[in-house]
Scaffold this motif. Structure first.
Motif, PDB file in Angstrom:
ATOM      1  N   ALA A 135       0.829  -1.197   0.000  1.00 34.07           N
ATOM      2  CA  ALA A 135       0.000   0.000   0.000  1.00 34.07           C
ATOM      3  C   ALA A 135       0.865   1.248   0.000  1.00 34.07           C
ATOM      4  O   ALA A 135       0.612   2.203  -0.732  1.00 34.07           O
ATOM      5  N   GLY A 138       2.703   2.100  -3.078  1.00 33.08           N
ATOM      6  CA  GLY A 138       1.822   2.677  -4.076  1.00 33.08           C
ATOM      7  C   GLY A 138       1.749   4.183  -3.996  1.00 33.08           C
ATOM      8  O   GLY A 138       1.310   4.846  -4.934  1.00 33.08           O
ATOM      9  N   LEU A 139       2.175   4.764  -2.873  1.00 33.80           N
ATOM     10  CA  LEU A 139       2.156   6.223  -2.777  1.00 33.80           C
ATOM     11  C   LEU A 139       3.200   6.867  -3.666  1.00 33.80           C
ATOM     12  O   LEU A 139       3.139   8.065  -3.931  1.00 33.80           O
ATOM     13  N   THR A 141       3.483   6.437  -6.762  1.00 36.84           N
ATOM     14  CA  THR A 141       2.844   6.890  -8.007  1.00 36.84           C
ATOM     15  C   THR A 141       2.294   8.292  -7.826  1.00 36.84           C
ATOM     16  O   THR A 141       2.369   9.129  -8.731  1.00 36.84           O
ATOM     17  N   LEU A 142       1.757   8.559  -6.644  1.00 33.12           N
ATOM     18  CA  LEU A 142       1.214   9.888  -6.392  1.00 33.12           C
ATOM     19  C   LEU A 142       2.292  10.950  -6.471  1.00 33.12           C
ATOM     20  O   LEU A 142       2.105  12.016  -7.079  1.00 33.12           O
ATOM     21  N   PHE A 145       3.208  11.595 -10.073  1.00 34.65           N
ATOM     22  CA  PHE A 145       2.249  12.433 -10.780  1.00 34.65           C
ATOM     23  C   PHE A 145       2.370  13.875 -10.347  1.00 34.65           C
ATOM     24  O   PHE A 145       2.307  14.795 -11.165  1.00 34.65           O
ATOM     25  N   MET A 146       2.543  14.069  -9.059  1.00 40.29           N
ATOM     26  CA  MET A 146       2.669  15.431  -8.553  1.00 40.29           C
ATOM     27  C   MET A 146       3.864  16.119  -9.184  1.00 40.29           C
ATOM     28  O   MET A 146       3.801  17.292  -9.562  1.00 40.29           O
ATOM     29  N   MET A 161       3.116  10.584 -16.704  1.00 41.10           N
ATOM     30  CA  MET A 161       2.036   9.648 -17.032  1.00 41.10           C
ATOM     31  C   MET A 161       2.592   8.286 -17.382  1.00 41.10           C
ATOM     32  O   MET A 161       2.078   7.244 -16.952  1.00 41.10           O
ATOM     33  N   ILE A 164       3.734   6.589 -14.238  1.00 35.06           N
ATOM     34  CA  ILE A 164       2.651   6.048 -13.426  1.00 35.06           C
ATOM     35  C   ILE A 164       2.082   4.802 -14.068  1.00 35.06           C
ATOM     36  O   ILE A 164       1.808   3.807 -13.396  1.00 35.06           O
ATOM     37  N   ALA A 165       1.919   4.837 -15.399  1.00 37.07           N
ATOM     38  CA  ALA A 165       1.371   3.657 -16.065  1.00 37.07           C
ATOM     39  C   ALA A 165       2.265   2.455 -15.819  1.00 37.07           C
ATOM     40  O   ALA A 165       1.790   1.356 -15.525  1.00 37.07           O
ATOM     41  N   VAL A 168       1.958   1.337 -12.079  1.00 38.91           N
ATOM     42  CA  VAL A 168       0.686   0.704 -11.745  1.00 38.91           C
ATOM     43  C   VAL A 168       0.591  -0.665 -12.386  1.00 38.91           C
ATOM     44  O   VAL A 168       0.102  -1.624 -11.774  1.00 38.91           O
TER      45      VAL A 168
ATOM     46  N   PHE B  32      -5.746  16.025  -4.632  1.00 43.33           N
ATOM     47  CA  PHE B  32      -4.704  15.707  -3.653  1.00 43.33           C
ATOM     48  C   PHE B  32      -5.234  15.851  -2.234  1.00 43.33           C
ATOM     49  O   PHE B  32      -4.893  15.067  -1.345  1.00 43.33           O
ATOM     50  N   VAL B  58      -5.591   2.297   1.824  1.00 40.66           N
ATOM     51  CA  VAL B  58      -4.518   3.007   1.135  1.00 40.66           C
ATOM     52  C   VAL B  58      -4.303   2.418  -0.248  1.00 40.66           C
ATOM     53  O   VAL B  58      -4.233   3.123  -1.259  1.00 40.66           O
ATOM     54  N   LEU B  59      -4.234   1.098  -0.308  1.00 41.62           N
ATOM     55  CA  LEU B  59      -3.926   0.443  -1.569  1.00 41.62           C
ATOM     56  C   LEU B  59      -4.980   0.759  -2.614  1.00 41.62           C
ATOM     57  O   LEU B  59      -4.678   1.116  -3.746  1.00 41.62           O
ATOM     58  N   ILE B  67      -5.468   7.529  -8.393  1.00 38.79           N
ATOM     59  CA  ILE B  67      -4.763   7.587  -9.670  1.00 38.79           C
ATOM     60  C   ILE B  67      -5.756   7.596 -10.821  1.00 38.79           C
ATOM     61  O   ILE B  67      -5.570   8.281 -11.828  1.00 38.79           O
ATOM     62  N   PHE B  71      -5.920  10.373 -13.673  1.00 31.15           N
ATOM     63  CA  PHE B  71      -5.850  10.046 -15.089  1.00 31.15           C
ATOM     64  C   PHE B  71      -7.068  10.568 -15.828  1.00 31.15           C
ATOM     65  O   PHE B  71      -6.975  11.099 -16.931  1.00 31.15           O
TER      66      PHE B  71
END
Lengths: 407, 134, 236
Positions: A135, A138-139, A141-142, A145-146, A161, A164-165, A168, B32, B58-59, B67, B71
């Protein structure tokens, strides 16, 4: 908020904050030297003790290079594009670093100073430690993007992008490979998973564990944007992708975050598959397990550096095709094979399995060696044939090359 | 005692995050803030000793739904800092994407199964092919 | 069917061999590790280029004789401006892709090493912050006046004037050229000598031919003039 609790929290976290950045500095030096030697050149060998006039005399094989790089990054001008989102431009590298650092707590390294603190502070004793690990990674990716968005740059955004792709898509095989281990142990607790592999019962020695380890490792390379999946950050691709507009210390923070994420995911791989601290001599000297854990992490990092020096970069469509058409079906098939193998091993003992103990160990204790051998070989064959088949299926449909002018 | 303090802090973050998420003009800032809200929720789940749900929150929410929102905003909206009316349109697209797809064809069919709608072409053809309008 | 992922393992074996081999076979390393130089011997200020060639030699001999950096002008004797090869024809200025050469021709001619009065460059500036070391100027020079130097310690705190090399900074002797690039200098000198010899031979051959032609013409004239008295005698 008792004083003891604060002391326990500090004891659990501060050593990690001290040890792993030092290892990060050492790893950057090691990577540059190792890559250089692979490419028939010497790496940095001039910087010994920075900020002195005697830099050349005591060059110490260039061990001062990370220090010099850090000082250089601190001194660089902090450029923020005029129209960029200042708050997010600042937050993105911090947000890239926090999950990587946070996730280091979940690794079940038995540091000697950790034994005396209360159990509620030991993060790896959480019953859902493994899923927390995924979990929190996975942050990342955020943060990516930011970073891509806040730079107010089309190319950064596109790079972000794509990154992130990639992240993910590779998270799925990553998690599915960890599911195999969870099946074999029956618990998500990182400490229990590490203890279930005591001695030489490492999960990498089972066929589905081996396949899962390989899939996990490849997906880990892609999660941390390492070669051959370093499309988002390669210099010839969209300049530097999502961290084009970052200079100086923010870039250093991204860099730090990436390497610490490498450590964290290698640590998880060691915990799940490679025994996590198990090795010769641990029964006699308990602190040796820490050394073994770090040695195994470094072995994985060395393999990552080795792969970086060997393989060319994958294109983005090849990357995505590899994840969705090869790794994902293979990991699902792997789950089926592991499940059926466990079922066949259990036979009629299914009812009296103790759920608190590692499942595989119980099953292996009372099993017929012939059955075990047969299952091992069968599973290996099926996995190999399936991998080959998926490889052929997911190949690009191109004709064999015709050379019109060459002979 | 510490649980109380943690609860109040996390709840404050959650409420603030949610408020910022609905009030912000810049859509990405709002998303955000929404993710901060999700993270605070995850913390609250942890307080209730529901570790798996916290991790799953979270996951799934931050890692997947967040996300997905980003997107969707990216692919639908072109300009940055769009006015509210376009963001509603974007939200509609996101909502449609998260709907249950099995009902989509039947809903589409029932939507256009209407004699009034089907008769509109006839008015047009009458006007086009009638000799009086030549 | 070959092992799945076998190519990757083969590649990894190659890189491992490279890695281990680079410790034992040092001659495959491409890095030229020049010895660390004490800071007081480097140029401290702009324009303070080492004036004597001995100092430059110390710089240049730490690189191999295949290395190139920026151009230099050649002269053939002890007094640079008396024996400079450059005649300011400005071909290199025109051919330079980033246009980093700036030449001002002199207004009167002067005798150079070959004895012929030639123009010389009153100003010959190369901006080394622009020069891309493509050696096109070397290729097109008809007088072998400009060749590549290997001096690399050109750092200066002044990023405008300090990186503009003037004519006097660029002039180096042919002996220095032989010292830093022995093979290339020897080949160049040989070619110049051969061309000169060929020119001499051609001139001599042309002179021979002209002399022979003159001789034959004289003989023909003599024969022609001898022929006419016979006719006159017959007529008498």
């Amino acid at each position: 908020m008792s004083l003891e609790l604060i002391r326990d929290i500090l004891v659990a976290t501060v050593p990690l904050l001290l040890i792993f950045p030092t290892l990060f500095a050492f790893t950057t030096w090691l990577e540059r030297k190792a890559l250089a030697r692979i490419q028939n050149r010497i790496g940095p060998n001039k910087v010994g003790v920075p900020l002195t006039r005697y830099g050349g005399r005591f060059s110490l094989f260039g061990l001062g290079q990370p220090m010099a790089d850090g000082i250089k990054m601190l001194f660089k001008e902090n450029i923020v594009p005029r129209d960029a989102d200042r708050l997010f431009h600042l937050l993105a590298p911090i947000l890239a670093l926090i999950p990587a650092m946070l996730v280091l707590c979940f690794l079940p390294i038995d540091f000697p100073w950790i034994n005396n603190i209360q159990d509620s502070v030991k993060a790896f004793m959480l019953d859902g430690a493994v899923i927390f690990f995924f979990a929190i990674t996975g942050l990342n990716t955020l943060a990516v993007f930011m970073a891509g968005w806040a730079s107010r740059n089309k190319y950064s955004l596109l790079g972000g992008m794509r990154a992130i792709a990639q992240m993910v898509s590779y998270e799925i095989p990553l998690v599915l490979s960890a599911v195999i281990v969870v099946m074999m142990v029956g618990s998500l607790n990182a400490a229990e998973i590490a203890n279930a592999q005591a001695g030489w019962n490492w999960f990498v020695f089972t066929p589905w564990g081996l396949a899962a380890f390989i899939i996990f490792f490849i997906a880990a390379l892609a999660e941390t944007n390492r070669s051959p999946f370093d499309l988002p950050e390669a210099e010839s691709e969209i300049i530097a992708g999502y961290f084009t507009e970052y200079s100086g210390f923010k870039f250093a923070l991204f860099f730090l975050g990436e390497y610490i994420a490498m450590f964290a995911i290698s640590g998880l791989a060691v915990t799940l598959f490679l025994g996590g601290g198990a090795g010769p001599g641990v029964a006699a000297l308990p602190w040796l397990s820490v050394i073994w854990f770090l040695v195994k992490i470094f072995a994985l990092i060395a393999v990552m550096i080795w792969l970086r020096g060997t393989l060319p970069r994958l294109r983005v469509d090849q990357l995505m095709g590899f994840a969705w058409k090869f790794l994902l079906p293979l990991s699902i098939l792997n789950i089926f094979i592991a499940g059926s193998a466990l079922h066949l091993l259990a036979g009629d003992r299914l009812a009296d399995l103790d759920e608190k103990q590692p499942i595989l160990r119980q099953l292996m204790e009372g099993a017929n060696p012939l059955v075990v051998a047969g299952l091992w070989i069968g599973a290996l064959l099926i996995l190999y044939v399936a991998a080959n088949g998926l490889n052929q299926l997911s190949r690009a449909k191109v004709r064999p090359r015709e050379y019109k002018y060459a002979e | 005692m510490t649980e109380q303090i943690a609860f109040w802090i996390l709840s404050a973050i959650a409420v603030l995050g949610a408020l910022v998420a609905v009030r912000k003009r810049n859509l990405i800032h709002g998303v955000f803030a929404l993710m901060i809200f999700f993270a605070a929720l995850s913390g609250l789940f942890l307080l209730l000793l529901a570790e798996f749900i916290a991790a799953a929150q979270v996951l799934v929410y931050i890692g997947a739904v967040g996300i997905l929102l980003l997107f969707a905003i990216m692919l639908v909206l072109v300009a940055i800092g769009v006015p509210l009316v376009y963001s509603i349109g974007g939200a509609a697209v996101v909502g449609a994407m998260s709907m249950n797809f099995t009902f989509l064809p039947s809903r589409m069919f029932t939507g256009v199964e209407s004699f009034v709608l089907a008769s509109i072409p006839f008015f047009y053809w009458r006007r086009r092919f009638s000799p009086a309008a030549a | 069917m070959s092992l799945l992922g076998g190519g990757i393992f083969k590649g990894m074996a190659v890189t491992l061999r490279n890695f281990v081999g680079s410790y034992f076979y040092k001659d495959r390393l491409t890095t030229n590790d020049y010895s660390w130089r004490p800071t007081d011997k480097l140029p401290q200020h702009a324009g303070e280029y080492p004036k004597e060639e001995g100092e430059q030699l110390r710089d240049a001999t730490t690189v191999t004789n295949y290395s190139r950096n920026f151009p230099m002008l050649l002269h053939d004797g002890s007094e640079p401006m008396d024996t400079i090869r450059c005649v300011a024809c400005q071909i290199c200025e025109r051919e330079c892709p980033p246009q980093c050469i700036y030449i001002e021709k002199s207004t009167e001619k002067k005798e150079n090493a070959g004895g012929k009065p030639q123009f010389y460059p009153a100003k010959f500036d190369i901006d080394v912050s622009v020069c891309m070391s493509c050696q096109i100027c070397v290729e097109v020079c008809p007088f072998d006046a400009i060749v590549m130097n290997s001096q690399f310690e050109l750092s200066t705190p002044d990023r405008f004037g300090g990186l503009l090399l003037r004519r006097d900074d660029l002039l180096k002797s042919n002996d220095y050229y032989h010292n830093i690039h022995p093979e290339e200098a020897a080949a160049r000198d040989k070619r110049i000598a051969e061309e000169k010899a060929a020119k001499e031979a051609k001139k001599k051959a042309a002179a021979e031919a002209a002399r022979k032609k003159a001789e034959e013409k004289a003989k023909a004239d003599a024969e022609a003039s001898e022929g006419t008295p016979d006719i006159q005698e017959d007529a008498e």
